[in-house]
Design a protein around this motif. Structure first.
Motif, PDB file in Angstrom:
ATOM      1  N   PHE A 336     -10.121  28.512   5.891  1.00 37.32           N
ATOM      2  CA  PHE A 336     -10.423  27.523   4.738  1.00 37.32           C
ATOM      3  C   PHE A 336     -11.006  26.131   5.092  1.00 37.32           C
ATOM      4  N   ARG A 337     -11.676  25.553   4.155  1.00 35.68           N
ATOM      5  CA  ARG A 337     -12.328  24.365   4.463  1.00 35.68           C
ATOM      6  C   ARG A 337     -11.617  23.320   3.320  1.00 35.68           C
ATOM      7  N   TYR A 338     -11.148  22.173   3.971  1.00 32.42           N
ATOM      8  CA  TYR A 338     -10.580  21.214   3.067  1.00 32.42           C
ATOM      9  C   TYR A 338     -11.546  19.894   2.933  1.00 32.42           C
ATOM     10  N   ARG A 339     -11.161  19.317   2.059  1.00 29.24           N
ATOM     11  CA  ARG A 339     -11.511  17.920   1.467  1.00 29.24           C
ATOM     12  C   ARG A 339     -11.162  16.642   2.495  1.00 29.24           C
ATOM     13  N   HIS A 340     -12.003  15.962   2.891  1.00 31.81           N
ATOM     14  CA  HIS A 340     -11.820  14.870   3.801  1.00 31.81           C
ATOM     15  C   HIS A 340     -10.881  13.796   3.357  1.00 31.81           C
ATOM     16  N   LEU A 341     -10.053  13.424   3.956  1.00 33.51           N
ATOM     17  CA  LEU A 341      -9.485  12.167   3.516  1.00 33.51           C
ATOM     18  C   LEU A 341     -10.211  10.902   3.252  1.00 33.51           C
ATOM     19  N   ASN A 342      -9.909  10.384   2.087  1.00 40.35           N
ATOM     20  CA  ASN A 342     -10.644   9.070   1.989  1.00 40.35           C
ATOM     21  C   ASN A 342      -9.843   7.835   2.278  1.00 40.35           C
ATOM     22  N   ILE A 343      -8.687   8.097   3.035  1.00 39.60           N
ATOM     23  CA  ILE A 343      -7.889   6.975   3.520  1.00 39.60           C
ATOM     24  C   ILE A 343      -7.612   6.808   4.695  1.00 39.60           C
ATOM     25  N   ASP A 344      -7.183   5.737   5.399  1.00 39.11           N
ATOM     26  CA  ASP A 344      -6.611   5.731   6.791  1.00 39.11           C
ATOM     27  C   ASP A 344      -5.040   5.959   6.888  1.00 39.11           C
ATOM     28  N   PRO A 345      -4.761   7.118   7.195  1.00 45.65           N
ATOM     29  CA  PRO A 345      -3.252   7.124   7.114  1.00 45.65           C
ATOM     30  C   PRO A 345      -2.284   6.012   7.618  1.00 45.65           C
ATOM     31  N   TYR A 346      -2.748   5.518   8.745  1.00 43.22           N
ATOM     32  CA  TYR A 346      -1.902   4.588   9.384  1.00 43.22           C
ATOM     33  C   TYR A 346      -2.036   3.465   8.324  1.00 43.22           C
ATOM     34  N   LEU A 347      -2.854   2.996   8.017  1.00 39.74           N
ATOM     35  CA  LEU A 347      -3.064   1.561   7.146  1.00 39.74           C
ATOM     36  C   LEU A 347      -2.419   1.725   5.842  1.00 39.74           C
ATOM     37  N   TYR A 348      -2.475   3.055   5.369  1.00 41.79           N
ATOM     38  CA  TYR A 348      -1.907   3.471   3.986  1.00 41.79           C
ATOM     39  C   TYR A 348      -0.476   3.324   3.959  1.00 41.79           C
ATOM     40  N   LYS A 349       0.147   3.988   5.268  1.00 40.90           N
ATOM     41  CA  LYS A 349       1.808   3.905   5.426  1.00 40.90           C
ATOM     42  C   LYS A 349       2.108   2.401   5.473  1.00 40.90           C
ATOM     43  N   ARG A 350       1.233   1.522   6.194  1.00 38.46           N
ATOM     44  CA  ARG A 350       1.827   0.148   6.607  1.00 38.46           C
ATOM     45  C   ARG A 350       1.666  -0.318   5.117  1.00 38.46           C
ATOM     46  N   LYS A 351       0.718  -0.149   4.117  1.00 36.95           N
ATOM     47  CA  LYS A 351       0.583  -0.937   3.003  1.00 36.95           C
ATOM     48  C   LYS A 351       1.972  -0.399   2.256  1.00 36.95           C
ATOM     49  N   LEU A 352       2.350   0.950   2.332  1.00 37.16           N
ATOM     50  CA  LEU A 352       3.500   1.478   1.574  1.00 37.16           C
ATOM     51  C   LEU A 352       4.713   0.435   2.018  1.00 37.16           C
ATOM     52  N   TYR A 353       4.861   0.426   3.198  1.00 37.84           N
ATOM     53  CA  TYR A 353       5.905  -0.274   3.960  1.00 37.84           C
ATOM     54  C   TYR A 353       6.138  -1.609   3.497  1.00 37.84           C
ATOM     55  N   ASN A 354       5.063  -2.208   3.284  1.00 39.52           N
ATOM     56  CA  ASN A 354       4.896  -3.825   3.104  1.00 39.52           C
ATOM     57  C   ASN A 354       5.021  -4.041   1.587  1.00 39.52           C
ATOM     58  N   LEU A 355       5.392  -3.024   0.782  1.00 41.51           N
ATOM     59  CA  LEU A 355       5.840  -3.484  -0.504  1.00 41.51           C
ATOM     60  C   LEU A 355       7.421  -4.206  -0.607  1.00 41.51           C
ATOM     61  N   PRO A 356       7.459  -5.128  -1.538  1.00 38.90           N
ATOM     62  CA  PRO A 356       8.508  -5.955  -1.441  1.00 38.90           C
ATOM     63  C   PRO A 356       9.725  -5.355  -2.083  1.00 38.90           C
ATOM     64  N   VAL A 357       9.840  -3.920  -1.755  1.00 38.63           N
ATOM     65  CA  VAL A 357      10.966  -3.152  -2.248  1.00 38.63           C
ATOM     66  C   VAL A 357      12.281  -3.649  -1.712  1.00 38.63           C
ATOM     67  N   ASP A 358      12.506  -4.199  -0.588  1.00 35.05           N
ATOM     68  CA  ASP A 358      13.520  -4.777   0.067  1.00 35.05           C
ATOM     69  C   ASP A 358      14.062  -5.922  -0.788  1.00 35.05           C
ATOM     70  N   GLN A 359      13.183  -6.752  -1.397  1.00 41.75           N
ATOM     71  CA  GLN A 359      13.662  -7.785  -2.197  1.00 41.75           C
ATOM     72  C   GLN A 359      14.488  -7.516  -3.727  1.00 41.75           C
ATOM     73  N   ILE A 360      14.378  -6.092  -4.060  1.00 42.76           N
ATOM     74  CA  ILE A 360      15.057  -5.872  -5.188  1.00 42.76           C
ATOM     75  C   ILE A 360      16.393  -5.792  -5.128  1.00 42.76           C
ATOM     76  N   ASN A 361      17.073  -6.621  -6.168  1.00 46.25           N
ATOM     77  CA  ASN A 361      18.558  -6.909  -5.997  1.00 46.25           C
ATOM     78  C   ASN A 361      19.451  -5.741  -6.040  1.00 46.25           C
ATOM     79  N   ASP A 362      18.945  -4.789  -6.983  1.00 42.33           N
ATOM     80  CA  ASP A 362      19.936  -3.847  -7.534  1.00 42.33           C
ATOM     81  C   ASP A 362      19.795  -2.735  -6.494  1.00 42.33           C
ATOM     82  N   PRO A 363      21.052  -2.520  -5.793  1.00 43.62           N
ATOM     83  CA  PRO A 363      20.927  -1.542  -4.625  1.00 43.62           C
ATOM     84  C   PRO A 363      20.656   0.015  -5.072  1.00 43.62           C
ATOM     85  N   HIS A 364      20.865   0.364  -6.220  1.00 46.98           N
ATOM     86  CA  HIS A 364      20.446   1.714  -6.975  1.00 46.98           C
ATOM     87  C   HIS A 364      18.912   1.730  -7.057  1.00 46.98           C
TER      88      HIS A 364
END
Length: 461
Positions: A336-364
């Motif tokens: 099989f041949r696959y489509r090339h990724l158009n994102i940098d996996p490391y930078l993409y994950k860093r952006k995900l974990y930089n989201l202000p999710v920890d500032q949400i008050n409600d624990p659920h």
């Protein structure tokens, strides 16, 4: 956070304006997202001392922390009305009467290197009076608006100093009207008993290690005839008493489950003692959406709107390799041949974990967004390893191991003796298609499951 004077806070409460603010001197904060009959307080959560007092204090930061109630503000953070003390109880204790609110000796230890001056003591007691002034006005407004008020006075305690087993939760009810509020007391105790923390035995007791003799409870009970105060002590299983190390997962679990216990109890209380017409627990929460949720959601959408895992996992030459595979009687391994990724996996994950999710008050809700972030991070790992040996591992980690039924289905498809290519598919009428489908289903069950079935009847479908 907004900073307001005491007069400004009182004016907003009087006008029924919602706000979240810290007192101008930083001694406490008050959040009112919605005027509901629930007030939650964490009066011993604070750790700060005025600079001139810190110089005189004989105790280390950890010694003071040990007798304070860290993280109790976190436990109540998602509730609509919260009072949080920011000053250390060693500056003045909000849960003791004025004459003993400023310690000289506490828990067997001398607090100050030299006696505090009358001016220093008065400065501390002024802060204390201001706190109770605001609390009094707020409770009075709640009682006037709803006919009754319930206050959850949340504390924590050090359990290792006890030479016996002590409860995870302790309710102090000695100084409340137990005859009048017995049903609500029983309800809160049942709700607390439902809380489950991994590796922790939940024993919930009444008047065990503490009786509920704190000043806040006595003050509100004495001043307001329709206010119930729950002096609630939480065993410090969420941190290491000796070192101060916190256990974030336990804190998160306690926050989420304690919120449910408080809301369920408050709903019960509101139904019996208040004039609140709509008495479902969602009516006791704020109608305003947390800004951190809005920001997290917008940023998450921008990051993931074009992220479709199947676009990358599906081979570009699928049909071509499929024909070759069938032509070889299933012996040729597809290339099989696959489509090339158009994102940098490391930078993409860093952006995900930089989201202000920890500032949400409600624990659920916070946990919900954290799970989504983790899921996209796992998907990124899958895509980054397509075509390598790690792809199988990451796929199994995310999607799980195939079940026996999955394997049986795959074998049936692979080894079916009369495979039909897409170009050879026949078109049947509805009646014939139903008969063919039932015939194939019957054959499949007999072949794969090795069981006998009764003759199929259209009435079964």
């Amino acid at each position: 956070m907004l900073k307001l004077t005491i007069e400004e806070m009182l004016a907003r409460i009087g006008a029924g304006i919602t706000f979240e603010a810290t007192c101008i001197d930083g001694s406490f904060s008050l959040k009112i997202e919605e005027y509901t009959p629930i007030i939650c307080a964490a009066i011993h959560d604070g750790h700060q001392l005025r600079p001139e007092l810190k110089e005189k204090c004989l105790l280390s930061d950890h010694e003071r922390w040990y007798e304070e109630d860290p993280e109790t503000a976190t436990f109540i953070n998602s509730l609509p009305i919260t009072f949080v003390g920011h000053d250390s109880r060693y500056e003045y204790d909000l849960n003791r009467p004025p004459e003993s609110a400023v310690y000289d000796i506490a828990w067997g230890k001398k607090v100050w290197a030299s006696d505090l001056s009358s001016e220093e003591i008065e400065a501390s007691l002024l802060k204390r009076r201001q706190f109770y002034r605001v609390l009094h006005v707020l409770v009075a407004r709640i009682e006037q608006q709803y006919g009754a008020c319930i206050v959850f006075d949340i504390h924590s305690y050090n359990y290792k100093r006890w030479n016996r087993h002590v409860p995870l939760f302790n309710l102090g009810t000695l100084n409340i009207d137990r005859k009048r509020f017995q049903k609500t007391i029983s309800r809160f105790r049942r709700e607390l008993k439902k809380i489950t923390i991994p590796n922790i035995v939940n024993v919930t007791a009444t008047n065990d290690v503490f009786k509920g003799s704190g000043y806040l409870l006595k003050y509100l009970t004495g001043q307001f005839s329709h206010t119930l105060v729950f002096a609630t002590e939480v065993k410090k299983i969420y941190c290491n008493e000796g070192t101060g190390e916190k256990y974030p997962v336990v804190i998160e679990e306690l926050s989420a489950q304690l919120k449910i216990a408080i809301l369920n109890t408050s709903t019960y209380f509101a139904r019996i003692h208040t004039n609140l017409k709509k008495k479902g627990r969602h009516f006791l929460l704020s109608k305003e959406l947390d800004n951190a949720i809005i920001q997290s959601d917008k940023q998450l959408y921008r990051l993931t709107r074009n992220f479709e895992i199947l676009n990358y996992i599906n081979p570009l030459n699928l049909e071509q390799e499929k024909r070759r595979f069938f032509a070889s009687s299933y012996r040729r391994t597809p290339l099989f041949r696959y489509r090339h990724l158009n994102i940098d996996p490391y930078l993409y994950k860093r952006k995900l974990y930089n989201l202000p999710v920890d500032q949400i008050n409600d624990p659920h809700i916070r946990t919900l967004y954290q799970d989504i972030v983790h899921a996209y991070a796992d998907k990124t790992d899958i895509l980054a390893t397509i075509g390598s040996n790690k792809f199988l591992y990451n796929s199994l980690r995310y999607f799980g191991e195939p079940t026996e039924r999955d394997v049986s289905n795959a074998r049936f498809i692979l080894y079916s003796p009369n495979h039909i290519g897409d170009e050879d598919l026949k078109v049947y009428s509805d009646t014939v298609a139903l008969e063919k489908m039932m015939e194939m289903a019957h054959s499949y069950v007999l072949t794969v499951r090795r069981i006998s079935l009764p003759t199929w009847s259209p009435r079964l479908w």
